[in-house]
Design a protein around this motif. Structure first.
Motif, mmCIF file in Angstrom:
data_model
loop_
_atom_site.group_PDB
_atom_site.id
_atom_site.type_symbol
_atom_site.label_atom_id
_atom_site.label_comp_id
_atom_site.label_asym_id
_atom_site.label_seq_id
_atom_site.Cartn_x
_atom_site.Cartn_y
_atom_site.Cartn_z
ATOM 1 N N GLY A 7 55.021 45.232 18.212
ATOM 2 C CA GLY A 7 54.286 44.233 18.174
ATOM 3 C C GLY A 7 54.567 42.318 18.915
ATOM 4 O O GLY A 7 54.231 41.239 19.155
ATOM 5 N N GLY A 8 56.133 43.015 19.885
ATOM 6 C CA GLY A 8 56.905 41.957 20.561
ATOM 7 C C GLY A 8 57.076 41.123 19.350
ATOM 8 O O GLY A 8 57.305 40.749 18.107
ATOM 9 N N GLY A 9 57.899 39.185 19.961
ATOM 10 C CA GLY A 9 58.658 38.866 19.397
ATOM 11 C C GLY A 9 60.206 38.843 19.884
ATOM 12 O O GLY A 9 61.056 39.743 20.447
ATOM 13 N N SER A 10 60.734 37.069 19.952
ATOM 14 C CA SER A 10 62.222 37.757 19.706
ATOM 15 C C SER A 10 63.209 38.160 19.076
ATOM 16 O O SER A 10 63.030 37.980 17.524
ATOM 17 C CB SER A 10 62.664 36.221 19.287
ATOM 18 O OG SER A 10 62.777 35.414 18.474
ATOM 19 N N GLY A 11 64.620 38.356 19.233
ATOM 20 C CA GLY A 11 65.308 39.111 18.307
ATOM 21 C C GLY A 11 64.819 40.269 18.372
ATOM 22 O O GLY A 11 64.232 41.236 19.112
ATOM 23 N N MET A 12 66.252 41.221 18.287
ATOM 24 C CA MET A 12 65.954 42.915 17.355
ATOM 25 C C MET A 12 66.333 43.226 16.137
ATOM 26 O O MET A 12 66.509 42.458 15.372
ATOM 27 C CB MET A 12 67.133 43.578 17.878
ATOM 28 C CG MET A 12 67.820 42.794 19.949
ATOM 29 S SD MET A 12 66.569 43.936 20.957
ATOM 30 C CE MET A 12 67.539 45.089 21.279
ATOM 31 N N VAL A 13 65.130 44.348 16.335
ATOM 32 C CA VAL A 13 65.701 45.241 14.427
ATOM 33 C C VAL A 13 66.152 46.158 14.655
ATOM 34 O O VAL A 13 66.873 47.142 15.578
ATOM 35 C CB VAL A 13 64.116 45.315 14.216
ATOM 36 C CG1 VAL A 13 63.524 46.349 12.806
ATOM 37 C CG2 VAL A 13 62.693 44.385 14.094
#
Ligand code: 9D3
Length: 265
Positions: A55-61
Protein backbone atom coordinates in the motif's frame (compact mmCIF):
# COMPACT_ATOMS: atom_id res chain seq x y z
CA UNK A 1 10.68 -17.67 35.50
CA UNK A 2 12.02 -18.28 32.02
CA UNK A 3 12.34 -15.15 29.85
CA UNK A 4 13.24 -14.99 26.16
CA UNK A 5 13.63 -11.69 24.33
CA UNK A 6 13.30 -11.85 20.55
CA UNK A 7 15.07 -8.93 18.89
CA UNK A 8 17.22 -7.93 15.94
CA UNK A 9 19.54 -6.16 18.46
CA UNK A 10 20.32 -8.78 21.14
CA UNK A 11 23.48 -6.88 22.08
CA UNK A 12 21.36 -4.04 23.46
CA UNK A 13 20.59 -6.24 26.48
CA UNK A 14 24.18 -7.28 27.29
CA UNK A 15 24.81 -4.82 30.12
CA UNK A 16 21.26 -5.41 31.37
CA UNK A 17 21.91 -9.14 31.95
CA UNK A 18 25.32 -8.37 33.50
CA UNK A 19 24.27 -5.77 36.09
CA UNK A 20 22.55 -5.39 39.44
CA UNK A 21 19.36 -7.18 40.42
CA UNK A 22 18.98 -9.01 37.06
CA UNK A 23 22.52 -10.32 37.24
CA UNK A 24 21.94 -11.64 40.79
CA UNK A 25 18.59 -13.18 39.82
CA UNK A 26 20.33 -14.98 36.93
CA UNK A 27 23.22 -16.15 39.12
CA UNK A 28 20.82 -17.46 41.77
CA UNK A 29 18.69 -19.05 39.04
CA UNK A 30 15.54 -17.23 40.18
CA UNK A 31 15.18 -16.40 36.49
CA UNK A 32 16.60 -17.77 33.28
CA UNK A 33 16.86 -15.10 30.62
CA UNK A 34 18.43 -14.52 27.23
CA UNK A 35 18.03 -12.58 24.02
CA UNK A 36 17.46 -14.44 20.75
CA UNK A 37 18.50 -12.83 17.46
CA UNK A 38 15.52 -12.80 15.09
CA UNK A 39 17.99 -12.51 12.21
CA UNK A 40 19.08 -16.12 12.83
CA UNK A 41 15.64 -17.15 11.59
CA UNK A 42 15.85 -15.05 8.41
CA UNK A 43 16.60 -16.78 5.11
CA UNK A 44 19.04 -15.87 2.36
CA UNK A 45 22.56 -14.54 2.21
CA UNK A 46 21.57 -11.17 3.72
CA UNK A 47 19.13 -12.49 6.35
CA UNK A 48 16.74 -9.62 5.73
CA UNK A 49 14.18 -9.00 8.51
CA UNK A 50 12.27 -6.02 7.07
CA UNK A 51 10.44 -5.09 3.90
CA UNK A 52 8.41 -2.25 2.35
CA UNK A 53 4.78 -1.85 3.39
CA UNK A 54 2.02 -3.04 1.03
CA UNK A 55 0.00 0.00 0.00
CA UNK A 56 3.06 2.21 0.09
CA UNK A 57 4.21 4.78 2.57
CA UNK A 58 7.40 5.57 4.39
CA UNK A 59 9.22 3.24 6.74
CA UNK A 60 9.68 -0.51 6.81
CA UNK A 61 7.72 -3.41 8.31
CA UNK A 62 9.18 -6.47 10.04
CA UNK A 63 8.76 -9.46 7.72
CA UNK A 64 6.56 -12.21 9.14
CA UNK A 65 8.68 -15.31 8.33
CA UNK A 66 11.76 -14.61 10.52
CA UNK A 67 9.52 -13.49 13.41
CA UNK A 68 7.30 -16.56 13.10
CA UNK A 69 10.40 -18.79 13.02
CA UNK A 70 11.87 -17.15 16.12
CA UNK A 71 8.57 -17.20 18.05
CA UNK A 72 7.85 -20.87 17.18
CA UNK A 73 11.36 -21.90 18.23
CA UNK A 74 10.96 -20.04 21.55
CA UNK A 75 7.51 -21.59 22.10
CA UNK A 76 8.87 -25.07 21.38
CA UNK A 77 11.50 -24.42 24.05
CA UNK A 78 8.89 -23.18 26.56
CA UNK A 79 5.39 -24.30 25.47
CA UNK A 80 3.78 -22.80 28.60
CA UNK A 81 5.08 -19.29 27.85
CA UNK A 82 2.94 -16.19 27.34
CA UNK A 83 4.05 -14.40 24.17
CA UNK A 84 3.97 -10.63 24.53
CA UNK A 85 4.56 -8.12 21.75
CA UNK A 86 5.99 -4.77 22.83
CA UNK A 87 4.24 -2.18 20.67
CA UNK A 88 2.83 1.35 20.89
CA UNK A 89 -0.62 -0.21 20.24
CA UNK A 90 -0.52 -2.36 23.39
CA UNK A 91 -2.32 -1.92 26.70
CA UNK A 92 -0.33 0.34 28.98
CA UNK A 93 2.11 -1.36 31.34
CA UNK A 94 1.32 -0.67 35.02
CA UNK A 95 2.26 -2.21 38.34
CA UNK A 96 -0.88 -4.39 38.16
CA UNK A 97 0.32 -5.80 34.82
CA UNK A 98 3.77 -6.46 36.31
CA UNK A 99 2.13 -8.28 39.24
CA UNK A 100 0.02 -10.35 36.85
CA UNK A 101 3.09 -11.28 34.77
CA UNK A 102 5.14 -12.20 37.84
CA UNK A 103 3.00 -15.31 38.31
CA UNK A 104 3.84 -16.71 34.85
CA UNK A 105 6.18 -19.65 34.38
CA UNK A 106 7.63 -18.31 31.13
CA UNK A 107 7.56 -15.13 29.09
CA UNK A 108 8.49 -14.55 25.44
CA UNK A 109 8.96 -10.85 24.74
CA UNK A 110 8.87 -9.87 21.07
CA UNK A 111 10.55 -6.54 20.24
CA UNK A 112 9.32 -4.71 17.18
CA UNK A 113 11.48 -2.29 15.20
CA UNK A 114 10.82 -0.01 12.23
CA UNK A 115 7.14 0.92 11.78
CA UNK A 116 5.99 -2.33 13.37
CA UNK A 117 5.49 -6.03 12.73
CA UNK A 118 3.33 -7.61 10.02
CA UNK A 119 -0.24 -7.68 11.36
CA UNK A 120 -0.57 -11.44 10.76
CA UNK A 121 2.10 -12.06 13.41
CA UNK A 122 0.18 -10.18 16.08
CA UNK A 123 -3.02 -11.98 15.08
CA UNK A 124 -1.69 -15.54 15.15
CA UNK A 125 1.31 -15.81 17.45
CA UNK A 126 0.87 -13.12 20.09
CA UNK A 127 -1.09 -13.53 23.35
CA UNK A 128 -0.74 -10.00 24.68
CA UNK A 129 0.42 -6.59 23.45
CA UNK A 130 2.06 -4.08 25.82
CA UNK A 131 3.09 -0.42 25.53
CA UNK A 132 5.10 1.26 28.30
CA UNK A 133 3.47 4.66 27.79
CA UNK A 134 2.55 7.42 25.41
CA UNK A 135 5.88 8.49 23.93
CA UNK A 136 7.64 7.44 20.75
CA UNK A 137 10.60 5.06 21.02
CA UNK A 138 12.55 3.36 18.22
CA UNK A 139 11.76 -0.22 19.18
CA UNK A 140 10.62 -2.67 21.83
CA UNK A 141 14.00 -3.49 23.40
CA UNK A 142 13.98 -0.77 26.08
CA UNK A 143 10.32 -1.57 26.88
CA UNK A 144 11.27 -5.27 27.20
CA UNK A 145 13.92 -4.32 29.76
CA UNK A 146 11.38 -2.18 31.61
CA UNK A 147 8.97 -5.13 31.78
CA UNK A 148 11.67 -7.59 32.90
CA UNK A 149 12.95 -5.18 35.56
CA UNK A 150 9.48 -4.55 37.00
CA UNK A 151 8.50 -8.25 36.92
CA UNK A 152 11.77 -9.77 38.18
CA UNK A 153 11.88 -7.65 41.34
CA UNK A 154 8.49 -9.08 42.34
CA UNK A 155 9.70 -12.69 42.20
CA UNK A 156 10.27 -14.33 45.58
CA UNK A 157 13.90 -14.11 46.64
CA UNK A 158 15.04 -11.73 43.88
CA UNK A 159 15.32 -8.57 45.98
CA UNK A 160 17.50 -8.95 49.07
CA UNK A 161 14.54 -8.22 51.30
CA UNK A 162 11.65 -10.55 50.52
CA UNK A 163 8.83 -8.11 51.35
CA UNK A 164 10.44 -4.83 50.23
CA UNK A 165 8.82 -5.20 46.81
CA UNK A 166 5.42 -5.00 48.50
CA UNK A 167 6.10 -2.09 50.88
CA UNK A 168 7.40 0.04 47.97
CA UNK A 169 5.53 3.23 47.15
CA UNK A 170 3.33 2.02 44.32
CA UNK A 171 1.76 -0.73 46.37
CA UNK A 172 0.26 1.98 48.60
CA UNK A 173 -0.69 4.13 45.58
CA UNK A 174 1.24 7.07 47.03
CA UNK A 175 4.57 8.64 46.14
CA UNK A 176 7.19 8.31 48.82
CA UNK A 177 8.36 10.91 51.31
CA UNK A 178 11.84 12.35 50.84
CA UNK A 179 14.81 10.29 52.00
CA UNK A 180 17.83 11.55 53.90
CA UNK A 181 21.17 10.12 54.95
CA UNK A 182 24.38 11.52 56.46
CA UNK A 183 25.67 14.20 56.77
CA UNK A 184 23.15 16.03 59.01
CA UNK A 185 23.87 19.22 57.10
CA UNK A 186 24.71 19.29 53.39
CA UNK A 187 25.49 22.59 51.60
CA UNK A 188 23.50 24.58 54.17
CA UNK A 189 20.47 22.25 54.16
CA UNK A 190 19.57 20.28 57.25
CA UNK A 191 17.78 16.97 57.66
CA UNK A 192 14.22 17.46 59.07
CA UNK A 193 14.54 17.53 62.89
CA UNK A 194 11.91 14.83 63.48
CA UNK A 195 14.01 12.22 61.65
CA UNK A 196 16.80 12.73 64.22
CA UNK A 197 14.43 12.61 67.21
CA UNK A 198 14.32 8.84 67.67
CA UNK A 199 10.54 9.17 68.19
CA UNK A 200 9.35 6.41 65.85
CA UNK A 201 5.69 7.40 66.04
CA UNK A 202 6.47 11.01 65.17
CA UNK A 203 8.72 9.84 62.33
CA UNK A 204 5.98 7.57 60.99
CA UNK A 205 3.39 10.42 61.07
CA UNK A 206 5.80 12.82 59.40
CA UNK A 207 6.50 10.32 56.63
CA UNK A 208 2.80 9.66 56.00
CA UNK A 209 2.04 13.37 55.77
CA UNK A 210 5.11 14.10 53.60
CA UNK A 211 4.17 11.27 51.22
CA UNK A 212 0.59 12.49 51.00
CA UNK A 213 1.64 16.12 50.37
CA UNK A 214 4.10 15.10 47.65
CA UNK A 215 1.45 12.95 45.99
CA UNK A 216 -1.16 15.73 46.24
CA UNK A 217 1.19 18.30 44.68
CA UNK A 218 2.84 16.15 41.99
CA UNK A 219 0.42 13.33 41.19
CA UNK A 220 -3.11 14.27 42.28
CA UNK A 221 -4.34 11.67 39.76
CA UNK A 222 -3.09 8.97 42.16
CA UNK A 223 -5.42 10.25 44.88
CA UNK A 224 -8.54 10.85 42.80
CA UNK A 225 -11.14 8.06 42.65
CA UNK A 226 -9.39 6.01 45.29
CA UNK A 227 -10.74 4.93 48.65
CA UNK A 228 -8.63 6.73 51.26
CA UNK A 229 -8.06 5.28 54.72
CA UNK A 230 -9.29 7.20 57.77
CA UNK A 231 -5.78 8.36 58.68
CA UNK A 232 -5.26 9.88 55.23
CA UNK A 233 -8.67 11.56 55.36
CA UNK A 234 -7.77 13.03 58.76
CA UNK A 235 -4.59 14.59 57.34
CA UNK A 236 -6.50 16.02 54.34
CA UNK A 237 -9.16 17.52 56.64
CA UNK A 238 -6.45 19.14 58.76
CA UNK A 239 -4.93 20.71 55.65
CA UNK A 240 -8.40 22.00 54.75
CA UNK A 241 -8.75 23.60 58.18
CA UNK A 242 -5.32 25.25 57.90
CA UNK A 243 -6.05 26.53 54.38
CA UNK A 244 -9.47 27.88 55.42
CA UNK A 245 -7.87 29.66 58.39
CA UNK A 246 -5.36 31.33 56.06
CA UNK A 247 -8.12 32.42 53.67
CA UNK A 248 -10.40 33.70 56.47
CA UNK A 249 -7.53 35.73 57.94
CA UNK A 250 -7.25 37.72 54.69
CA UNK A 251 -8.64 41.26 54.61
CA UNK A 252 -11.65 41.32 52.28
CA UNK A 253 -9.81 42.95 49.37
CA UNK A 254 -6.45 41.16 49.80
CA UNK A 255 -3.00 42.34 50.98
CA UNK A 256 -2.13 43.70 47.52
CA UNK A 257 -4.72 46.50 47.94
CA UNK A 258 -3.62 47.59 51.46
CA UNK A 259 -1.62 50.80 51.95
CA UNK A 260 2.09 50.07 51.56
CA UNK A 261 1.58 47.14 49.19
CA UNK A 262 3.99 46.73 46.26
CA UNK A 263 2.43 48.18 43.11
CA UNK A 264 1.38 45.41 40.68
CA UNK A 265 3.66 44.85 37.68
C1 9D3 B 1 7.31 7.35 14.18
C2 9D3 B 1 6.63 6.06 13.91
N1 9D3 B 1 5.26 6.08 14.41
C3 9D3 B 1 4.36 6.55 13.36
C4 9D3 B 1 3.56 7.69 13.88
C5 9D3 B 1 4.79 4.75 14.81
C6 9D3 B 1 5.77 4.00 15.62
C7 9D3 B 1 6.24 2.78 15.21
C8 9D3 B 1 7.14 2.08 15.96
C9 9D3 B 1 6.19 4.49 16.84
C10 9D3 B 1 7.11 3.77 17.62
C11 9D3 B 1 7.58 2.58 17.17
C12 9D3 B 1 8.57 1.80 17.98
N2 9D3 B 1 8.11 1.64 19.35
C13 9D3 B 1 7.95 0.47 19.93
O1 9D3 B 1 8.24 -0.54 19.34
C14 9D3 B 1 7.41 0.41 21.27
C15 9D3 B 1 6.97 1.44 22.15
C16 9D3 B 1 6.94 2.87 22.03
O2 9D3 B 1 7.35 3.49 21.05
N3 9D3 B 1 6.43 3.59 23.09
C17 9D3 B 1 5.98 3.00 24.22
N4 9D3 B 1 5.96 1.68 24.38
C18 9D3 B 1 6.47 0.93 23.34
S1 9D3 B 1 6.54 -0.74 23.35
C19 9D3 B 1 7.21 -0.81 21.86
Amino acid sequence: MKIRVLTIFPGLLNSFWETGMIRRALEQEKISASAIDIREYAEGRHRVTDDRPYGGGSGMVMKPEPLAGAIRAAKKDSPEARTVLLSPQGRVFRQAVAREMSSLEALILVCGRYEGVDERISRELIDDEISIGDYVLTGGEVPAMVVIDAVARLLPGVLGNDDSAETDSFSGHLLEHGHYTRPREFEGESVPEVLLSGDHQAIESWRREAALMRTFLRRPDLLANRPLDSETLEILKNWCRDIEAIIRAQPLRGADTLPGAEPER
